[in-house]
Design a protein around this motif. Structure first.
Motif, PDB file in Angstrom:
ATOM      1  N   GLY A  23      -5.251  44.404 -12.608  1.00  0.00           N
ATOM      2  CA  GLY A  23      -4.756  43.335 -13.480  1.00  0.00           C
ATOM      3  C   GLY A  23      -5.059  41.964 -12.909  1.00  0.00           C
ATOM      4  N   ASN A  24      -4.834  41.831 -11.582  1.00  0.00           N
ATOM      5  CA  ASN A  24      -5.076  40.530 -10.948  1.00  0.00           C
ATOM      6  C   ASN A  24      -6.561  40.175 -10.915  1.00  0.00           C
ATOM      7  OD1 ASN A  24      -2.410  39.918 -10.552  1.00  0.00           O
ATOM      8  ND2 ASN A  24      -2.319  40.834  -8.515  1.00  0.00           N
ATOM      9  N   LEU A  25      -7.402  41.179 -10.873  1.00  0.00           N
ATOM     10  CA  LEU A  25      -8.852  40.910 -10.917  1.00  0.00           C
ATOM     11  C   LEU A  25      -9.324  40.669 -12.348  1.00  0.00           C
ATOM     12  CD1 LEU A  25     -10.231  43.550  -8.358  1.00  0.00           C
ATOM     13  CD2 LEU A  25     -10.351  41.067  -8.118  1.00  0.00           C
ATOM     14  N   LEU A  26      -8.704  41.401 -13.281  1.00  0.00           N
ATOM     15  CA  LEU A  26      -9.160  41.298 -14.671  1.00  0.00           C
ATOM     16  C   LEU A  26      -8.837  39.929 -15.293  1.00  0.00           C
ATOM     17  CD1 LEU A  26     -10.602  43.174 -16.706  1.00  0.00           C
ATOM     18  CD2 LEU A  26      -8.369  43.625 -17.715  1.00  0.00           C
ATOM     19  N   GLY A  27      -7.725  39.310 -14.861  1.00  0.00           N
ATOM     20  CA  GLY A  27      -7.347  37.989 -15.413  1.00  0.00           C
ATOM     21  C   GLY A  27      -8.479  36.986 -15.301  1.00  0.00           C
ATOM     22  N   PRO A  28      -8.914  36.657 -14.053  1.00  0.00           N
ATOM     23  CA  PRO A  28     -10.041  35.704 -13.939  1.00  0.00           C
ATOM     24  C   PRO A  28     -11.345  36.259 -14.511  1.00  0.00           C
ATOM     25  CG  PRO A  28      -9.415  36.596 -11.780  1.00  0.00           C
ATOM     26  CD  PRO A  28      -8.358  37.026 -12.746  1.00  0.00           C
TER      27      PRO A  28
END
Lengths: 317, 180
Positions: free
Chosen positions: A44-49
């Protein structure tokens, strides 16, 4: 002919979707970091940016001159410039934040003789990045609505209401995307992850109420142009997509599914939320085709050739 | 510094479209681009009291131009004399200005990928000539000049007649005035 491609196309709507969902993901991750003392899933944290990067690619392809895209950073008074700068900062800080959770032995970090992510254990850095991500994420989630709401000649958009709708949609799609990412890599806090369907169900409820109110106010609203633009959503050519695809399938159905205590139903709900988010933006951008026309202008435009007339072909030969 | 403005006397316009043609030919506009259409308003009323009028349109060269603020690249600019124009080499074709203009006065040039618009024929102003649409209007329905000069015809017309500016409620403060 003069009306051909005189307004934004579907690629800008897709840019707004990815940028908005990415911004929403940053906001949620930042709130969990700051107030929940936990983190969302690594995916999720990688997919945001990554979502924001995808949005940028669509924005560049929407331009008539893609190779001059760097010029959009040049006018600080333009909303698009503010959005471009904020998105650039958000992408950078969000990747730096997400990297904190990358395992040191993961490829390609394991090829290096040292751990390049030196900030991995700096708690204060995590909090600081979360604050930056919260602010930039909110701006990225909101700025498309501000951009559209300021355009006085587009009756469906004009006014502050569209800003609230874009912010809300960004938050709901961001939450849904985080929930789906929890299936890919496990979230550190199962409690937080399990709460996500409830959060996006609540946001969907607000979205439903706000959209019904928005359409009703526009239809009974300030000018005849605004009413006409809203009528296309409620009973005109956009009603099937607007009411059926977005409000029913993209909002009401996932609202019900999210409340079911079943992860599969909740995953379907999250996927439908994403579908609703992109549908809504496509429809909203398309609604910008309706302009405040000057006296006689509509009739004049109708008389112009479409480009497929026989006499034009004749002259071409 | 002059402040250019145009007065359009709709009582004189006969809807001949000479201005449209002159602009299109001299500025070598693509097939799908019209900088200054002349629209037909009416007929209105009940027989035998019918009326028909023509409304020449163009970029309003607003004092408060929303297109300039919307442009992220600073390609859309406003000169001190009020002329709003697009610097083609800076335009990325994002269409922000087209969406921001409430008058539909900006056009996407599909051949170049950039945005084009009426610039009051600034290349002619630079050598002391009038814009093509004004020079060609045989009915003298288009009057062009310096609004700051109290002796100019536009200044006298604006101050001596009841004029309207289109969509004045949007506070764009157009430099094109209509007498009707």
């Amino acid at each position: 002919m003069s009306n051909k491609h005189q307004s934004w196309g579907w690629m800008l709507a897709v840019d707004f979707f990815f940028a908005g969902a990415g911004g929403g993901m940053l906001v949620l991750a930042a709130l969990v970091e700051l107030f929940g003392n936990s983190r969302m899933s690594l995916a999720g944290n990688l997919l945001g940016p990554a979502f924001m990067c995808i949005g940028c690619i669509f924005l560049i392809f929407e331009l008539g001159k893609p190779f001059r895209a760097w010029r959009v950073f040049m006018n600080p008074k333009a909303i698009l410039t503010v959005g471009a700068w904020t998105m650039s900062v958000a992408i950078a800080t969000a990747f730096v934040y997400a990297a904190m959770a990358l395992p040191a032995k993961a490829f390609p970090l394991n090829l290096l003789p040292f751990d390049p992510i030196v900030w991995r254990d700096w708690v204060w850095a995590g909090k600081l990045l979360a604050v930056v991500n919260l602010i930039t994420g909110l701006v990225v989630a909101t700025y498309p609505g501000v951009l559209l709401g300021r355009l006085k000649g587009r009756p469906f958009w004009t006014g502050p209401g569209i800003m609230a709708l874009f912010l809300l949609s960004s938050l709901v799609t961001g939450t849904a995307a985080h929930y789906l990412c929890g299936f890919v890599t496990e979230a550190p806090s199962v409690v937080v992850w399990n709460a996500l369907p409830g959060v996006f169900a609540l946001l969907l409820m607000f979205q439903l109420v706000l959209w019904i109110g928005y359409l009703w106010i526009k239809q009974s609203g300030a000018t005849e142009n605004e009413a006409a633009a809203a009528r296309r959503w409620t009973s005109g050519d956009r009603s099937l997509a607007g009411k059926g695809a977005f409000l029913f399938l993209g909002t009401l159905v996932p609202l019900v599914l999210a409340l079911l205590p079943n992860p599969a139903a909740q995953a379907v709900a999250a996927a439908l939320v994403l579908f609703g988010g992109v549908t809504m933006r496509l429809l909203v951008i398309k609604s910008g085709d309706d302009r405040t026309y000057l006296p006689g202008e509509k009739r004049y435009n109708l008389r112009l050739p479409n480009g497929d007339e026989a006499f034009l072909h004749k002259s071409a030969h | 510094m002059p402040r250019y403005a145009m007065v359009i006397d709709t009582r004189r316009c006969i809807g001949c479209h000479s201005c449209t043609a002159a602009c299109k030919i001299h500025n070598e506009l693509p097939d799908d681009m019209v900088y200054n259409p002349v629209t037909t308003v009416g007929p209105v009323g009940i027989f035998p009291n019918l009326s028909l009028s023509f409304l020449p349109l163009l970029c309003m060269h607003c004092d408060n131009p929303p297109c300039v603020d919307a442009c992220p690249t600073q390609a859309s600019q406003q000169r001190e004399d009020g002329v709003v124009f697009v610097e083609d080499s800076k335009c990325v074709g994002c269409l922000s200005c087209i969406m921001a203009c409430p008058y539909g006065a900006r056009h996407h040039n599909h051949a170049t990928g950039t945005v084009a618009k009426c610039d009051f024929c600034k290349h002619r102003l630079a050598i002391g000539k009038l814009p093509h649409c004004v020079a060609t209007c045989h009915q003298k329905a288009r009057i062009f000049g310096d609004l700051e000069d109290p002796e100019s015809e536009v200044s006298k017309l604006v101050n001596g007649n009841r004029t309207v500016r289109l969509l004045s409620e949007l506070d764009t403060q157009p430099s094109v005035f209509y007498i009707y």
